[in-house]
Design a protein around this motif. Structure first.
Motif, PDB file in Angstrom:
ATOM      1  N   MET A   1      12.804  14.831 -13.714  1.00  0.00           N
ATOM      2  CA  MET A   1      12.130  13.733 -13.020  1.00  0.00           C
ATOM      3  C   MET A   1      11.244  14.260 -11.887  1.00  0.00           C
ATOM      4  SD  MET A   1      11.545  10.527 -12.714  1.00  0.00           S
ATOM      5  CE  MET A   1      10.985   9.354 -11.489  1.00  0.00           C
ATOM      6  N   VAL A   2      11.763  15.252 -11.125  1.00  0.00           N
ATOM      7  CA  VAL A   2      10.985  15.814 -10.019  1.00  0.00           C
ATOM      8  C   VAL A   2       9.714  16.463 -10.540  1.00  0.00           C
ATOM      9  CG1 VAL A   2      10.988  17.506  -8.175  1.00  0.00           C
ATOM     10  CG2 VAL A   2      13.021  16.119  -8.581  1.00  0.00           C
ATOM     11  N   LYS A   3       9.851  17.215 -11.640  1.00  0.00           N
ATOM     12  CA  LYS A   3       8.687  17.861 -12.237  1.00  0.00           C
ATOM     13  C   LYS A   3       7.673  16.828 -12.708  1.00  0.00           C
ATOM     14  CE  LYS A   3       7.346  21.146 -15.835  1.00  0.00           C
ATOM     15  NZ  LYS A   3       7.837  22.008 -16.940  1.00  0.00           N
ATOM     16  N   SER A   4       8.170  15.736 -13.279  1.00  0.00           N
ATOM     17  CA  SER A   4       7.278  14.665 -13.744  1.00  0.00           C
ATOM     18  C   SER A   4       6.538  14.038 -12.576  1.00  0.00           C
ATOM     19  CB  SER A   4       8.091  13.609 -14.495  1.00  0.00           C
ATOM     20  OG  SER A   4       7.276  12.507 -14.837  1.00  0.00           O
ATOM     21  N   LEU A   5       7.258  13.780 -11.489  1.00  0.00           N
ATOM     22  CA  LEU A   5       6.612  13.173 -10.327  1.00  0.00           C
ATOM     23  C   LEU A   5       5.587  14.114  -9.710  1.00  0.00           C
ATOM     24  CD1 LEU A   5       9.579  11.340  -8.531  1.00  0.00           C
ATOM     25  CD2 LEU A   5       7.723  10.342  -9.869  1.00  0.00           C
ATOM     26  N   PHE A   6       5.880  15.416  -9.737  1.00  0.00           N
ATOM     27  CA  PHE A   6       4.927  16.372  -9.189  1.00  0.00           C
ATOM     28  C   PHE A   6       3.618  16.331  -9.976  1.00  0.00           C
ATOM     29  CE2 PHE A   6       3.021  20.607  -8.913  1.00  0.00           C
ATOM     30  CZ  PHE A   6       2.939  20.755  -7.532  1.00  0.00           C
ATOM     31  N   SER A   7       3.723  16.226 -11.298  1.00  0.00           N
ATOM     32  CA  SER A   7       2.520  16.167 -12.120  1.00  0.00           C
ATOM     33  C   SER A   7       1.765  14.860 -11.921  1.00  0.00           C
ATOM     34  CB  SER A   7       2.891  16.333 -13.600  1.00  0.00           C
ATOM     35  OG  SER A   7       3.624  15.214 -14.058  1.00  0.00           O
ATOM     36  N   LEU A   8       2.471  13.816 -11.469  1.00  0.00           N
ATOM     37  CA  LEU A   8       1.832  12.522 -11.220  1.00  0.00           C
ATOM     38  C   LEU A   8       1.303  12.402  -9.791  1.00  0.00           C
ATOM     39  CD1 LEU A   8       4.453  10.194 -12.958  1.00  0.00           C
ATOM     40  CD2 LEU A   8       2.213  10.826 -13.838  1.00  0.00           C
ATOM     41  N   GLY A   9       1.561  13.414  -8.979  1.00  0.00           N
ATOM     42  CA  GLY A   9       1.217  13.313  -7.557  1.00  0.00           C
ATOM     43  C   GLY A   9      -0.247  13.054  -7.299  1.00  0.00           C
ATOM     44  N   ALA A  10      -1.124  13.690  -8.082  1.00  0.00           N
ATOM     45  CA  ALA A  10      -2.561  13.482  -7.878  1.00  0.00           C
ATOM     46  C   ALA A  10      -2.950  12.045  -8.124  1.00  0.00           C
ATOM     47  CB  ALA A  10      -3.357  14.423  -8.787  1.00  0.00           C
ATOM     48  N   LEU A  11      -2.337  11.425  -9.128  1.00  0.00           N
ATOM     49  CA  LEU A  11      -2.658  10.028  -9.429  1.00  0.00           C
ATOM     50  C   LEU A  11      -2.088   9.089  -8.373  1.00  0.00           C
ATOM     51  CD1 LEU A  11      -2.166  10.075 -13.295  1.00  0.00           C
ATOM     52  CD2 LEU A  11      -4.308  10.017 -12.026  1.00  0.00           C
ATOM     53  N   PHE A  12      -0.883   9.365  -7.901  1.00  0.00           N
ATOM     54  CA  PHE A  12      -0.350   8.578  -6.790  1.00  0.00           C
ATOM     55  C   PHE A  12      -1.266   8.682  -5.573  1.00  0.00           C
ATOM     56  CE2 PHE A  12       4.143   9.138  -8.605  1.00  0.00           C
ATOM     57  CZ  PHE A  12       4.144   7.858  -9.132  1.00  0.00           C
ATOM     58  N   LEU A  13      -1.754   9.887  -5.315  1.00  0.00           N
ATOM     59  CA  LEU A  13      -2.645  10.094  -4.178  1.00  0.00           C
ATOM     60  C   LEU A  13      -3.944   9.319  -4.361  1.00  0.00           C
ATOM     61  CD1 LEU A  13      -3.033  11.585  -1.500  1.00  0.00           C
ATOM     62  CD2 LEU A  13      -4.017  13.492  -2.790  1.00  0.00           C
ATOM     63  N   GLY A  14      -4.498   9.355  -5.577  1.00  0.00           N
ATOM     64  CA  GLY A  14      -5.715   8.611  -5.840  1.00  0.00           C
ATOM     65  C   GLY A  14      -5.524   7.119  -5.646  1.00  0.00           C
ATOM     66  N   SER A  15      -4.403   6.597  -6.113  1.00  0.00           N
ATOM     67  CA  SER A  15      -4.112   5.182  -5.916  1.00  0.00           C
ATOM     68  C   SER A  15      -3.926   4.863  -4.435  1.00  0.00           C
ATOM     69  CB  SER A  15      -2.855   4.793  -6.702  1.00  0.00           C
ATOM     70  OG  SER A  15      -2.594   3.415  -6.594  1.00  0.00           O
ATOM     71  N   ALA A  16      -3.264   5.770  -3.715  1.00  0.00           N
ATOM     72  CA  ALA A  16      -3.078   5.562  -2.274  1.00  0.00           C
ATOM     73  C   ALA A  16      -4.417   5.513  -1.555  1.00  0.00           C
ATOM     74  CB  ALA A  16      -2.203   6.682  -1.694  1.00  0.00           C
ATOM     75  N   PHE A  17      -5.360   6.386  -1.940  1.00  0.00           N
ATOM     76  CA  PHE A  17      -6.690   6.355  -1.337  1.00  0.00           C
ATOM     77  C   PHE A  17      -7.368   5.011  -1.596  1.00  0.00           C
ATOM     78  CE2 PHE A  17      -7.080  11.238  -1.662  1.00  0.00           C
ATOM     79  CZ  PHE A  17      -6.625  11.385  -0.352  1.00  0.00           C
ATOM     80  N   LEU A  18      -7.273   4.507  -2.826  1.00  0.00           N
ATOM     81  CA  LEU A  18      -7.886   3.227  -3.162  1.00  0.00           C
ATOM     82  C   LEU A  18      -7.308   2.095  -2.311  1.00  0.00           C
ATOM     83  CD1 LEU A  18      -8.053   3.328  -7.079  1.00  0.00           C
ATOM     84  CD2 LEU A  18      -9.993   3.230  -5.504  1.00  0.00           C
ATOM     85  N   LEU A  19      -5.989   2.044  -2.232  1.00  0.00           N
ATOM     86  CA  LEU A  19      -5.348   0.960  -1.489  1.00  0.00           C
ATOM     87  C   LEU A  19      -5.559   1.099   0.008  1.00  0.00           C
ATOM     88  CD1 LEU A  19      -3.677  -1.425  -2.729  1.00  0.00           C
ATOM     89  CD2 LEU A  19      -4.136   0.449  -4.298  1.00  0.00           C
ATOM     90  N   PHE A  20      -5.593   2.339   0.516  1.00  0.00           N
ATOM     91  CA  PHE A  20      -5.860   2.552   1.939  1.00  0.00           C
ATOM     92  C   PHE A  20      -7.262   2.057   2.282  1.00  0.00           C
ATOM     93  CE2 PHE A  20      -7.468   4.928   5.543  1.00  0.00           C
ATOM     94  CZ  PHE A  20      -6.404   4.956   6.427  1.00  0.00           C
ATOM     95  N   ALA A  21      -8.252   2.478   1.503  1.00  0.00           N
ATOM     96  CA  ALA A  21      -9.620   2.030   1.753  1.00  0.00           C
ATOM     97  C   ALA A  21      -9.737   0.527   1.607  1.00  0.00           C
ATOM     98  CB  ALA A  21     -10.584   2.730   0.788  1.00  0.00           C
ATOM     99  N   GLY A  22      -9.057  -0.028   0.600  1.00  0.00           N
ATOM    100  CA  GLY A  22      -9.083  -1.479   0.431  1.00  0.00           C
ATOM    101  C   GLY A  22      -8.454  -2.206   1.605  1.00  0.00           C
ATOM    102  N   GLY A  23      -7.365  -1.650   2.161  1.00  0.00           N
ATOM    103  CA  GLY A  23      -6.736  -2.268   3.323  1.00  0.00           C
ATOM    104  C   GLY A  23      -7.627  -2.248   4.546  1.00  0.00           C
ATOM    105  N   VAL A  24      -8.304  -1.112   4.786  1.00  0.00           N
ATOM    106  CA  VAL A  24      -9.247  -1.031   5.911  1.00  0.00           C
ATOM    107  C   VAL A  24     -10.374  -2.041   5.729  1.00  0.00           C
ATOM    108  CG1 VAL A  24     -10.904   0.443   7.110  1.00  0.00           C
ATOM    109  CG2 VAL A  24      -8.730   1.400   6.333  1.00  0.00           C
ATOM    110  N   ASN A  25     -10.968  -2.046   4.542  1.00  0.00           N
ATOM    111  CA  ASN A  25     -12.118  -2.905   4.287  1.00  0.00           C
ATOM    112  C   ASN A  25     -11.761  -4.377   4.383  1.00  0.00           C
ATOM    113  OD1 ASN A  25     -14.784  -3.458   3.630  1.00  0.00           O
ATOM    114  ND2 ASN A  25     -14.449  -3.314   1.426  1.00  0.00           N
ATOM    115  N   ALA A  26     -10.589  -4.747   3.849  1.00  0.00           N
ATOM    116  CA  ALA A  26     -10.184  -6.150   3.837  1.00  0.00           C
ATOM    117  C   ALA A  26      -9.953  -6.699   5.238  1.00  0.00           C
ATOM    118  CB  ALA A  26      -8.925  -6.314   2.996  1.00  0.00           C
ATOM    119  N   LEU A  27      -9.529  -5.842   6.180  1.00  0.00           N
ATOM    120  CA  LEU A  27      -9.234  -6.331   7.527  1.00  0.00           C
ATOM    121  C   LEU A  27     -10.415  -6.182   8.473  1.00  0.00           C
ATOM    122  CD1 LEU A  27      -7.028  -7.665   9.130  1.00  0.00           C
ATOM    123  CD2 LEU A  27      -6.132  -5.423   9.754  1.00  0.00           C
ATOM    124  N   ILE A  28     -11.218  -5.125   8.328  1.00  0.00           N
ATOM    125  CA  ILE A  28     -12.329  -4.937   9.250  1.00  0.00           C
ATOM    126  C   ILE A  28     -13.391  -6.014   9.080  1.00  0.00           C
ATOM    127  CG2 ILE A  28     -13.603  -3.368   7.724  1.00  0.00           C
ATOM    128  CD1 ILE A  28     -13.452  -3.310  11.587  1.00  0.00           C
TER     129      ILE A  28
END
Length: 433
Positions: A1-28
């Motif tokens: 499971m840890v190895k699987s999550l490590f391989s998915l880390g880039a995609l989690f990071l990409g999704s986090a960037f999308l939601l972070f930017a969306g959160g900033v934009n939605a409130l500003i």
């Protein structure tokens, strides 16, 4: 499971960037718009534009990806989303912001669908539930962080617009470094209101009313907070605390809805939501402690309704249609998200800031009444026919790919019949990829 999550880390990071930017934009945007003297009606139309663009993105992205491919489509979505934020900085007027916000919604939905498609492909059946849970927590944390970052600077300048644009561009990295050459086709959903209504009238009506309520609050909460005199830091908390409270509430609500008639659970939650609406209207709370406490109660109720509604609809769904039903309800939620901010914005312009909670209260009254009617006139689902309750991310940030990612393997295997009554087909893969 840890190895699987490590391989998915880039995609989690990409999704986090999308939601972070969306959160900033939605409130500003509402914070800056309020400071610039925009009317509440025009600020409400920002939410309407977002919802229109978001629905269009969910419907049209699969065809776009089938034509030009995942990587090119994703790059275009992130680039246009970043450009849209910068246009909002350069041209500060509602006439520009409203259509640009619709464009942002379209690109945000498309980019999220593509990331989720990649994530879905890399997720093994044995770890699907855990991966979806981590994905949900990552997105919740990123959205909250994006909103809370506004406490660190001055909303009257350019910093937060540029920050959101930069982070949208950072979201390009996961696909740029991905080793996957032929991602799966995106899930395509079509809206069949007659089929959805036949499956579960209460689910359709309830998700429409929840769309009205939640989108009204999500779009105009910052405007309300600013007009009662809260500081920027407290405005960010006022927008973030309800989301966190709603996420925490899904655990006890899920346990209750698996043990009881889900309609009774929905009625109970709606009753508490009405209490929070009434307290906002009659208490006159303007101190940060009072307003934030009420916002926690409000969020704990309204943001816990959606997964109960989806679970109830799936209790009634035929085998092979679970994902179609959930995807269709997501689009109905989007329709409510178009109506709510428009009505709430016009009401706040005409009658003042408190009318935001008159609008959410009206939606909750209608939901309470219809759910009570259905409880008295339609039989309950037997315990053995219930599907398992599943916590879900905010519907406003969900796409048909989110629904597919959250499904277990049995649902994915079942949702492939040729004669499914609620059509959802996979877009054809471009043979050039």
């Amino acid at each position: 499971m840890v190895k699987s999550l490590f391989s998915l880390g880039a995609l989690f990071l990409g999704s986090a960037f999308l939601l972070f930017a969306g959160g900033v934009n939605a409130l500003i945007l509402p914070v800056r718009g309020e400071a610039e003297g925009f009317t509440a009606a025009s600020l409400g139309l920002l939410g309407t534009g977002w919802a229109i663009g978001y629905i269009a993105g969910c419907l049209r992205t699969p065809a776009l990806v089938a034509r030009v491919g995942h990587i090119r489509a994703f790059g275009a979505m992130c680039a246009i989303a970043a450009i849209a934020v910068l246009i909002s900085l350069i041209l500060i007027t509602p006439r520009v912001w409203i259509p640009v916000r619709a464009l942002s919604g379209f690109c945000f939905a498309g980019a999220a669908m593509i990331v989720e498609s990649w994530l879905n492909e890399r997720t093994e059946a044995s770890s699907r539930g855990r991966v979806f849970g981590i994905y949900t927590m990552v997105n919740l944390a990123a959205t909250t962080a994006g909103q809370m970052v506004l406490t660190l600077g001055d909303a009257s300048g350019f910093f937060f617009f540029v920050l959101a644009a930069m982070v949208y561009c950072l979201a390009l990295l996961p696909t740029a470094i991905s080793a996957t050459t032929t991602p799966r086709p995106l899930t395509k959903v079509s809206l069949n209101l007659r089929g959805l209504w036949k499956n579960s009238p209460i689910a359709v009506f309830a998700v429409l009313m929840v769309g009205v309520s939640n989108a009204s609050f999500g779009t105009l909460a910052a405007v309300y907070a600013a007009r009662i005199g809260l500081t920027l830091g407290h405005i960010a908390l006022f927008a973030s605390i309800p989301i966190l409270a709603g996420a925490a509430m899904q655990i006890p609500v899920g346990i209750a809805s698996d043990r009881l008639d889900r309609r009774k659970v929905l009625i109970g939650i709606t009753g508490l939501a009405l209490v929070s609406d009434a307290l906002f209207l009659v208490s006159g709370a303007t101190t940060p402690a009072g307003v934030l406490s009420l916002s926690a109660l409000f969020g704990a109720t309204v943001f816990a309704m959606y997964p109960v509604i989806v679970a109830h609809a799936n209790d009634h769904a035929e085998p092979g249609t679970y994902i179609q039903v959930s995807g269709g309800l997501l689009l109905v939620f989007g329709i409510g998200s178009i109506i709510g901010p428009t009505v709430a914005g016009m009401s706040m312009t005409a009658f003042g800031a408190l009318s935001l909670f008159a609008v959410t209260g009206a939606a909750h009254i209608l939901l309470f009444a219809f759910a009570t009617y259905r409880l008295r006139n339609a039989p309950a689902v037997s315990s053995e026919n219930k599907v398992a309750f599943q916590s879900k991310p905010m519907a406003r940030a969900s796409t048909p790919e989110t629904v597919a990612l959250g499904a277990d393997q049995a649902e994915l295997d079942a949702d492939q019949p040729e004669d499914a009554p609620l059509p959802m087909e996979l877009a054809q893969q471009d043979p050039r990829e």
